[in-house]
Write a protein that holds these residues in place. Structure first.
Motif, mmCIF file in Angstrom:
data_model
loop_
_atom_site.group_PDB
_atom_site.id
_atom_site.type_symbol
_atom_site.label_atom_id
_atom_site.label_comp_id
_atom_site.label_asym_id
_atom_site.label_seq_id
_atom_site.Cartn_x
_atom_site.Cartn_y
_atom_site.Cartn_z
ATOM 1 N N GLY A 94 0.274 2.675 7.358
ATOM 2 C CA GLY A 94 0.079 1.689 7.876
ATOM 3 C C GLY A 94 0.521 0.809 6.680
ATOM 4 O O GLY A 94 0.258 0.283 5.627
ATOM 5 N N ILE A 95 1.428 -0.701 7.231
ATOM 6 C CA ILE A 95 1.962 -1.370 6.355
ATOM 7 C C ILE A 95 0.961 -2.318 5.922
ATOM 8 O O ILE A 95 0.983 -3.815 5.006
ATOM 9 C CB ILE A 95 2.924 -1.335 5.771
ATOM 10 N N SER A 96 0.447 -3.265 7.306
ATOM 11 C CA SER A 96 0.021 -4.327 7.859
ATOM 12 C C SER A 96 -0.909 -4.755 8.351
ATOM 13 O O SER A 96 -0.718 -3.747 9.323
ATOM 14 C CB SER A 96 1.157 -5.097 6.879
ATOM 15 N N CYS A 97 -2.058 -5.571 8.039
ATOM 16 C CA CYS A 97 -2.747 -5.888 8.729
ATOM 17 C C CYS A 97 -3.003 -6.829 9.244
ATOM 18 O O CYS A 97 -3.110 -7.880 8.380
ATOM 19 C CB CYS A 97 -3.898 -4.766 9.475
ATOM 20 N N ALA A 156 -0.056 -3.196 2.215
ATOM 21 C CA ALA A 156 0.215 -1.960 1.068
ATOM 22 C C ALA A 156 0.981 -2.618 0.705
ATOM 23 O O ALA A 156 1.352 -3.233 0.599
ATOM 24 C CB ALA A 156 1.057 -0.965 2.364
ATOM 25 N N ASP A 157 0.760 -1.254 -0.907
ATOM 26 C CA ASP A 157 1.327 -1.882 -1.851
ATOM 27 C C ASP A 157 3.014 -1.674 -2.070
ATOM 28 O O ASP A 157 3.920 -2.146 -2.224
ATOM 29 C CB ASP A 157 0.935 -0.780 -3.006
ATOM 30 N N GLY A 210 4.034 -8.513 -0.573
ATOM 31 C CA GLY A 210 5.432 -9.189 -1.582
ATOM 32 C C GLY A 210 7.404 -9.211 -1.265
ATOM 33 O O GLY A 210 7.306 -10.645 -1.315
ATOM 34 N N ARG A 211 6.647 -8.412 0.388
ATOM 35 C CA ARG A 211 8.227 -8.504 0.887
ATOM 36 C C ARG A 211 8.299 -8.752 1.491
ATOM 37 O O ARG A 211 8.910 -9.810 2.160
ATOM 38 C CB ARG A 211 8.700 -7.633 0.114
ATOM 39 N N PHE A 212 7.038 -8.245 2.303
ATOM 40 C CA PHE A 212 7.120 -8.363 3.978
ATOM 41 C C PHE A 212 5.431 -9.482 3.852
ATOM 42 O O PHE A 212 5.090 -9.819 3.679
ATOM 43 C CB PHE A 212 6.480 -7.004 4.547
ATOM 44 N N THR A 213 5.552 -9.703 5.281
ATOM 45 C CA THR A 213 4.508 -11.031 5.323
ATOM 46 C C THR A 213 3.772 -11.021 7.223
ATOM 47 O O THR A 213 5.077 -10.477 7.990
ATOM 48 C CB THR A 213 5.117 -12.794 5.426
ATOM 49 N N ILE A 214 2.927 -10.719 7.333
ATOM 50 C CA ILE A 214 2.394 -10.996 9.013
ATOM 51 C C ILE A 214 1.849 -11.671 9.324
ATOM 52 O O ILE A 214 1.611 -12.766 8.671
ATOM 53 C CB ILE A 214 1.385 -9.046 8.345
#
Length: 125
Positions: A47-50, A61-62, A66-70
């Motif tokens: 799981g990386i984002s919610c 997720a750590d 800082g790189r991904f935006t949901i």
């Protein structure tokens, strides 16, 4: 629950960007929290984002912070995952799924029976 469809994957060079989309058939996404997860070959799903449904609060997720935006666009009934500064280790099949809350989305024991079919992201030069 909603049937979700992921799209937007592809081949990108290290340092590049991609935007993944998660849309729904037969349901409004704004009533659900939406989880993004990924699974690399030989590894467990991570799981990386919610994003929450009530207040669109976001979680990362750590490994992607800082790189991904949901984000969500309720008018388009779509949840996006903007991925920047991509690394080879981001190579995976990316999935989205609905849930009632974001609680526990990044726990290794998190279970969800409503993942979409996934979209392949390959980061390579």
């Amino acid at each position: 629950q909603a049937q979700l469809v992921e799209s937007g994957g592809g081949l990108v060079q290290p340092g590049g960007s991609l935007r993944l989309s998660c849309t729904a058939r037969g349901a409004l996404l704004d009533t659900y929290a939406i989880v993004w997860a990924r699974q690399a070959p030989g590894k467990e799903r991570e799981g990386i984002s919610c994003i929450n449904s009530e207040d669109s609060r976001t979680y990362y997720a750590d490994s992607v912070k800082g790189r991904f935006t949901i984000s969500r666009d309720n008018a388009e009934n779509t949840v996006y995952l903007q991925m920047n500064s991509l690394k080879p280790e981001d190579t995976a099949v990316y999935y989205c799924a609905p849930d009632f809350y974001c609680s526990g989305y990044d726990d290794p024991t998190y279970a969800n029976d409503h993942w979409g079919q996934g979209t392949q992201v390959t980061v390579s030069s």
